[in-house]
Design an enzyme around this catalytic site. Structure first.
Site, short mmCIF file in Angstrom:
data_model
loop_
_atom_site.label_atom_id
_atom_site.label_comp_id
_atom_site.label_asym_id
_atom_site.label_seq_id
_atom_site.Cartn_x
_atom_site.Cartn_y
_atom_site.Cartn_z
N TYR A 1 0.86 -1.19 0.00
CA TYR A 1 0.00 0.00 0.00
C TYR A 1 0.89 1.23 0.00
O TYR A 1 1.83 1.32 0.80
CB TYR A 1 -0.88 0.00 1.26
CG TYR A 1 -1.79 1.19 1.39
CD1 TYR A 1 -2.90 1.35 0.57
CD2 TYR A 1 -1.54 2.17 2.35
CE1 TYR A 1 -3.74 2.45 0.70
CE2 TYR A 1 -2.38 3.27 2.49
CZ TYR A 1 -3.48 3.40 1.66
OH TYR A 1 -4.31 4.49 1.80
N LYS B 1 5.05 9.24 8.69
CA LYS B 1 4.83 8.73 10.06
C LYS B 1 5.89 9.23 11.05
O LYS B 1 5.79 10.33 11.55
CB LYS B 1 4.73 7.21 10.04
CG LYS B 1 3.56 6.71 9.17
CD LYS B 1 3.24 5.26 9.37
CE LYS B 1 2.25 4.72 8.38
NZ LYS B 1 0.86 4.88 8.73
N ASP C 1 9.37 2.41 -0.41
CA ASP C 1 8.39 3.16 0.36
C ASP C 1 8.62 2.81 1.84
O ASP C 1 8.20 1.75 2.31
CB ASP C 1 6.97 2.79 -0.09
CG ASP C 1 5.90 3.53 0.71
OD1 ASP C 1 6.27 4.23 1.69
OD2 ASP C 1 4.72 3.41 0.36
#
Ligand code: HOZ
Length: 427
Positions: free
Chosen positions: A144, A267, A239
């Site tokens: 994702y 994050k 990623d």
């Protein structure tokens, strides 16, 4: 456990917000029941609107590696706010952040700050396409990369949780350029390259996926990808929105010793404030506007609050012994849960890389999307609710990772294992 206030809030929220939530997995549809509405958090614990306490392994889906409400982060963010929330102009904090990121992350020679992981991945593939002049991208099934159109093809996280891995609303003209391969298969990568010779701009993947649950890269997989992409002139993008600054200061690329061309981050780098970043080789990053022609911009990009919180977080993580401590805590939890699982005839498979982990209710081994999908999601739901009732907050989907923080104590971990023992007996 009484969650009357949360239930009232959830009822009201569903009238006002799709599903009652601002990000789908939070709605608990994969596990049933009402999500606790969270009022505050401190250290390893979160507290809901009814005053219930939970040991938290979600950590805002990754950022809270130091634990919730870390005093140094609060102090830095408050100080920044007192000086002005946002200027839409360059600041010294952005320079400090860029220096820190470049120092920590092996692949990053230049970096651009954005406001979310989605923005970071979306911008990184634009750079890769702009640099190579090619349109096609390759992603792994079950990975994702946020909700930009190109990525919503066989995507993990909420899309897998709700059984719609390829989202309606994405134009075919866009998705036709997204090719997918199973994670952990170099053969599949070779085959897709052979079938699309000279047309692929980049391969993007979570080096350690956390969005189909946590999956470990097989021996030689990341190294193999590096070799193949170098040979083909394809940009390799890691990623590291989840794994960055978590699996090591330099992320998965440091942990596994494989340096991609570009890296996307989010994050942890914002210490809990909205943030993203993408960076890589100078040659690539100098394609970004205003130095180069690839356009990307943002009003709140590099804002002082997120920069201050992020800088403090990275500095805390630079202190000696941090990653060893996280590893020790994570091993303690894994060992305890494995002992519990061994007592009961319930198929379960454990994956863990550093402080990211998942218990799959599947026979295993779980090494890619297909094997993750073999999980018994109903059983996971039962496990999840049993843990929640005993004051342990896990990610409300089989297809998400759990995160350990530096604030989790041995007592928290042992209480979690004891709760799991009670719940496993009922599965
Ligand atoms: N699906 C997201 C994490 N992989 C959830 C984010 C959120 O709900 O905050």
């Amino acid at each position: 456990m009484n969650r009357t206030r949360s239930s009232e809030l959830f009822r009201k929220a569903q009238e006002l917000i799709p599903g009652g939530v601002n990000s789908p997995v939070r709605a608990f549809r994969a596990v049933g029941g009402t999500p606790p509405f969270i009022k505050s958090a401190r250290g390893s614990k979160i507290y809901d609107a009814d005053g219930n306490e939970y040991i938290d392994y979600v950590g805002s889906w990754g950022p809270m590696i130091l634990g919730h409400c870390h005093p140094a982060i609060t102090e830095a963010a408050v100080k920044a706010l007192e000086n002005g929330a946002s200027f839409g102009a360059p600041t010294e904090l952005e320079v400090e952040m860029a220096e820190l990121v470049i120092k920590c992350v092996p692949s990053v020679e230049m970096v651009r700050m954005v406001n979310s992981g989605t923005e970071a991945t979306m911008s990184a593939i634009r750079v890769a396409r702009g640099y190579t002049g090619r349109d096609k991208i390759v992603k792994c099934e079950g990975c994702y990369h946020g909700h930009e159109d190109s990525f919503l093809v066989k995507a993990g996280s909420g899309l897998t949780t709700f059984g719609v891995p390829t989202s309606p609303g994405v134009p075919k003209d866009v998705s036709k350029n997204t090719l997918t391969v199973p994670y952990n298969s170099l053969e599949a990568v070779e085959a897709i390259i052979a079938a699309n010779k000279g047309e692929i701009a980049c391969i993007i993947l979570e080096p350690v996926p956390g969005n189909m649950g946590c999956i470990e890269p097989g021996a030689g997989y990341l190294e193999g990808l590096r070799k193949i992409t170098e040979r083909e002139g394809i940009i390799l993008i890691f990623d590291e929105v989840m794994s960055g600054f978590r699996l090591a200061l330099g992320g998965a690329q440091e942990r596994f010793g494989v340096t991609p061309d570009m890296t996307t981050m989010g994050k942890i780098i914002g210490g809990g404030l909205p943030v993203g970043a993408y960076g890589g080789k100078k040659e690539l990053m100098q394609k970004v506007s205003p130095v180069g022609p690839v356009y990307q911009a943002g009003t709140l990009s590099g804002n002082p609050l997120a920069m201050s919180a992020g800088i403090v977080t990275l500095k805390e993580l630079m202190k000696p012994g941090v990653y060893e401590a996280l590893e020790k805590k994570s091993v303690r939890l894994e060992t305890g849960l494995k002992k519990v699982a061994a007592k009961y005839p319930v198929p379960a498979s454990f994956t863990r890389v550093g402080s990211m982990s998942t218990v799959f209710f599947a026979p295993g081994p779980v090494f890619d999307y297909e094997s993750a999908l073999k999980s018994d999601t109903a059983r996971f739901g039962k496990f999840f609710m049993g843990m929640l009732e005993r004051g342990v907050n896990l990610a409300p989907s089989q297809f998400e990772a759990g995160f350990m923080s530096l604030a989790h104590s041995d007592e928290d971990i042992d209480r979690t294992i004891a709760a799991a023992d009670e719940v496993w007996a009922t599965l």
